[in-house]
Design an enzyme around this catalytic site. Structure first.
Site, PDB file in Angstrom:
ATOM      1  N   ASN A 178       3.726  -3.180  -1.877  1.00  0.00           N
ATOM      2  CA  ASN A 178       2.840  -2.602  -0.663  1.00  0.00           C
ATOM      3  C   ASN A 178       1.599  -2.712  -1.331  1.00  0.00           C
ATOM      4  O   ASN A 178       1.134  -1.583  -2.143  1.00  0.00           O
ATOM      5  CB  ASN A 178       3.407  -1.381  -0.434  1.00  0.00           C
ATOM      6  CG  ASN A 178       2.444  -0.755   0.664  1.00  0.00           C
ATOM      7  OD1 ASN A 178       1.513  -1.296   1.211  1.00  0.00           O
ATOM      8  ND2 ASN A 178       2.741   0.490   0.835  1.00  0.00           N
ATOM      9  N   TRP A 179       0.400  -3.480  -0.827  1.00  0.00           N
ATOM     10  CA  TRP A 179      -0.795  -3.483  -1.356  1.00  0.00           C
ATOM     11  C   TRP A 179      -1.755  -2.382  -0.680  1.00  0.00           C
ATOM     12  O   TRP A 179      -2.775  -2.300  -1.102  1.00  0.00           O
ATOM     13  CB  TRP A 179      -1.617  -4.869  -1.112  1.00  0.00           C
ATOM     14  CG  TRP A 179      -0.813  -5.935  -1.998  1.00  0.00           C
ATOM     15  CD1 TRP A 179       0.373  -5.953  -2.689  1.00  0.00           C
ATOM     16  CD2 TRP A 179      -1.249  -7.460  -2.107  1.00  0.00           C
ATOM     17  NE1 TRP A 179       0.632  -7.110  -3.490  1.00  0.00           N
ATOM     18  CE2 TRP A 179      -0.312  -7.958  -2.943  1.00  0.00           C
ATOM     19  CE3 TRP A 179      -2.315  -7.987  -1.622  1.00  0.00           C
ATOM     20  CZ2 TRP A 179      -0.632  -9.408  -3.442  1.00  0.00           C
ATOM     21  CZ3 TRP A 179      -2.428  -9.396  -1.872  1.00  0.00           C
ATOM     22  CH2 TRP A 179      -1.710 -10.100  -2.872  1.00  0.00           C
ATOM     23  N   LYS A 180      -1.275  -1.793   0.173  1.00  0.00           N
ATOM     24  CA  LYS A 180      -1.982  -0.604   0.973  1.00  0.00           C
ATOM     25  C   LYS A 180      -3.249  -1.172   1.466  1.00  0.00           C
ATOM     26  O   LYS A 180      -3.526  -2.487   1.684  1.00  0.00           O
ATOM     27  CB  LYS A 180      -1.945   0.453   0.005  1.00  0.00           C
ATOM     28  CG  LYS A 180      -0.539   0.842  -0.389  1.00  0.00           C
ATOM     29  CD  LYS A 180      -0.499   2.207  -0.975  1.00  0.00           C
ATOM     30  CE  LYS A 180       0.861   2.462  -1.419  1.00  0.00           C
ATOM     31  NZ  LYS A 180       1.044   3.554  -2.080  1.00  0.00           N
ATOM     32  N   HIS A 197       5.998   4.294   6.169  1.00  0.00           N
ATOM     33  CA  HIS A 197       5.454   4.925   5.137  1.00  0.00           C
ATOM     34  C   HIS A 197       4.880   6.114   5.025  1.00  0.00           C
ATOM     35  O   HIS A 197       4.233   6.570   5.920  1.00  0.00           O
ATOM     36  CB  HIS A 197       4.356   3.593   4.436  1.00  0.00           C
ATOM     37  CG  HIS A 197       4.124   3.812   2.988  1.00  0.00           C
ATOM     38  ND1 HIS A 197       3.243   4.835   2.549  1.00  0.00           N
ATOM     39  CD2 HIS A 197       4.483   3.455   1.770  1.00  0.00           C
ATOM     40  CE1 HIS A 197       3.094   4.933   1.258  1.00  0.00           C
ATOM     41  NE2 HIS A 197       3.869   3.886   0.642  1.00  0.00           N
ATOM     42  N   GLU A 199       2.394   7.363   3.757  1.00  0.00           N
ATOM     43  CA  GLU A 199       1.021   7.559   4.090  1.00  0.00           C
ATOM     44  C   GLU A 199       0.846   7.344   5.629  1.00  0.00           C
ATOM     45  O   GLU A 199      -0.315   7.977   5.948  1.00  0.00           O
ATOM     46  CB  GLU A 199       0.203   6.596   3.457  1.00  0.00           C
ATOM     47  CG  GLU A 199       0.104   6.879   1.635  1.00  0.00           C
ATOM     48  CD  GLU A 199       0.098   5.663   0.868  1.00  0.00           C
ATOM     49  OE1 GLU A 199      -0.239   4.397   1.315  1.00  0.00           O
ATOM     50  OE2 GLU A 199       0.384   6.017  -0.385  1.00  0.00           O
ATOM     51  N   GLU A 207      11.108   7.028  -0.867  1.00  0.00           N
ATOM     52  CA  GLU A 207      10.176   7.086  -1.669  1.00  0.00           C
ATOM     53  C   GLU A 207       9.673   8.597  -1.673  1.00  0.00           C
ATOM     54  O   GLU A 207       9.058   9.026  -0.590  1.00  0.00           O
ATOM     55  CB  GLU A 207       8.807   6.416  -1.021  1.00  0.00           C
ATOM     56  CG  GLU A 207       8.981   4.774  -1.050  1.00  0.00           C
ATOM     57  CD  GLU A 207       7.825   4.072  -0.902  1.00  0.00           C
ATOM     58  OE1 GLU A 207       7.685   3.261  -1.662  1.00  0.00           O
ATOM     59  OE2 GLU A 207       7.124   4.208   0.180  1.00  0.00           O
ATOM     60  N   GLY A 209       2.176   7.096  -6.166  1.00  0.00           N
ATOM     61  CA  GLY A 209       0.790   6.894  -6.780  1.00  0.00           C
ATOM     62  C   GLY A 209       0.340   8.281  -7.601  1.00  0.00           C
ATOM     63  O   GLY A 209      -0.717   8.362  -7.812  1.00  0.00           O
ATOM     64  N   SER A 223       5.704   5.119  -8.010  1.00  0.00           N
ATOM     65  CA  SER A 223       5.287   4.861  -9.375  1.00  0.00           C
ATOM     66  C   SER A 223       6.451   4.269 -10.218  1.00  0.00           C
ATOM     67  O   SER A 223       6.292   4.239 -11.466  1.00  0.00           O
ATOM     68  CB  SER A 223       5.128   6.380 -10.184  1.00  0.00           C
ATOM     69  OG  SER A 223       4.082   6.942  -9.477  1.00  0.00           O
ATOM     70  N   GLY A 227       3.758  -0.021  -5.348  1.00  0.00           N
ATOM     71  CA  GLY A 227       2.618   0.338  -4.945  1.00  0.00           C
ATOM     72  C   GLY A 227       1.325  -0.265  -5.843  1.00  0.00           C
ATOM     73  O   GLY A 227       1.129  -1.475  -6.088  1.00  0.00           O
ATOM     74  N   GLY A 228       1.119   0.676  -6.772  1.00  0.00           N
ATOM     75  CA  GLY A 228      -0.150   0.546  -7.558  1.00  0.00           C
ATOM     76  C   GLY A 228       0.109  -0.917  -8.625  1.00  0.00           C
ATOM     77  O   GLY A 228      -0.678  -1.707  -8.763  1.00  0.00           O
TER      78      GLY A 228
HETATM   79  P1  PGA Z   1       3.092   3.604  -6.134  1.00  0.00           P
HETATM   80  O1  PGA Z   1       3.274   3.408  -4.339  1.00  0.00           O
HETATM   81  O2  PGA Z   1       4.055   2.489  -6.678  1.00  0.00           O
HETATM   82  O3  PGA Z   1       1.689   3.280  -6.286  1.00  0.00           O
HETATM   83  O4  PGA Z   1       3.493   4.870  -6.195  1.00  0.00           O
HETATM   84  C1  PGA Z   1       4.681   3.152  -3.967  1.00  0.00           C
HETATM   85  C2  PGA Z   1       4.644   3.113  -2.374  1.00  0.00           C
HETATM   86  O5  PGA Z   1       4.034   3.636  -1.801  1.00  0.00           O
HETATM   87  O6  PGA Z   1       5.243   2.339  -2.026  1.00  0.00           O
END
Ligand code: PGA
Length: 249
Positions: free
Chosen positions: A9-11, A94, A96, A166, A172, A212, A233-234
């Site tokens: 997930n590149w956000k 998600h 967010e 998640e 993150g 993470s 994510g990251g």
């Molecule tokens: P993260 O994000 O790996 O940076 O913790 C995961 C996600 O939001 O899907």
């Protein structure tokens, strides 16, 4: 069918040139794997990603979608629009989106139903906040999130659902749920689905862990029997890290 999946997930990261560069590097370094590999770039670059991955097994997927078919929803994206550029999968729910854009269980139920009607596959995200875990309410919270958005679906819809647990406190933050915590929750999710539907549906749904995931912890998390992969994510923004996570599965 239950499959192993690693999804990035590149956000809101990577402009056009950066998107093209990362996709080229990923396609070149992609290891041999039976797992499905997905990446979700920003909408602006999604059509470019679909085209540039045409000869790759990596699937470009969407980060979100509106529930309406079309109309006066400025700034929104419909299921038809996604399909028209060759996208077959969408991330919904998600944390967010829930936290910053007001997406409730009710809204998510509508989005899920639209996606199913439009034959899109869904990566459905959910997870508890730190306060929920500290107060011991994490199972209740997760149960209500999946129940409210998904349990009105017909049995037949479950073939199009991938779940992504998640925990919000692990997204993150660099803090990961332990492999045992992930396994415990994933087993609980399968039990909840078995009770609402049946064991076949529960056993066939892929349940990803997200929060993470890094090259250093991926192998241990993925080794758990009810963890079918990860939503990353990251670490998905760096080709070598994402490739290492794919190798870990
Ligand atoms: P993260 O994000 O790996 O940076 O913790 C995961 C996600 O939001 O899907």
């Amino acid at each position: 069918m239950r499959s192993k999946i690693v999804a990035g997930n590149w956000k809101m990261n990577k402009n056009l040139a950066e998107t093209e560069a990362l996709l080229t590097e990923l396609a070149a370094k992609l290891p041999d794997t039976t797992a499905e590999v997905m990446v979700a770039p920003t909408f602006v670059n999604l059509a470019t990603a679909v085209n540039s991955l045409e000869s790759s097994t990596i699937n470009a997927i969407a980060q979100n979608m509106h529930f309406a078919e079309s109309g006066a929803y400025t700034g929104e994206i419909s299921a038809d629009m996604l399909q028209s550029i060759g996208v077959d999968t969408v991330i919904l729910g998600h944390s967010e989106r829930r936290a910053y854009f007001g997406e409730t269980d009710e809204i998510l139920e509508k989005k899920v139903k639209t996606a199913i009607t439009k034959n899109l596959r869904i990566v459905f995200c959910f997870g508890e906040e730190l306060a929920d875990r500290k107060s011991g309410n994490h199972f209740k919270v997760v149960e209500s999130q999946i129940k409210n958005a998904l349990f009105s679906l017909d049995k037949s819809a479950w073939g199009s659902i991938v779940l992504a647990y998640e925990p919000v406190w692990a997204i993150g933050t660099g803090e990961t749920a332990s492999a045992e915590q992930a396994q415990e929750m994933h087993a609980f999710i399968r039990k909840t689905i078995t009770e609402a539907y049946n064991a076949e549906i529960a056993n066939n749904v892929s349940i990803l862990y997200g929060g993470s995931v890094k090259p250093a912890n991926a192998k241990e998390i993925f080794s758990k029997p009810d963890v079918d992969g990860g939503l990353i994510g990251g670490a998905a923004l760096v080709a070598d890290d994402f490739v290492a996570i794919i190798k870990a599965i």
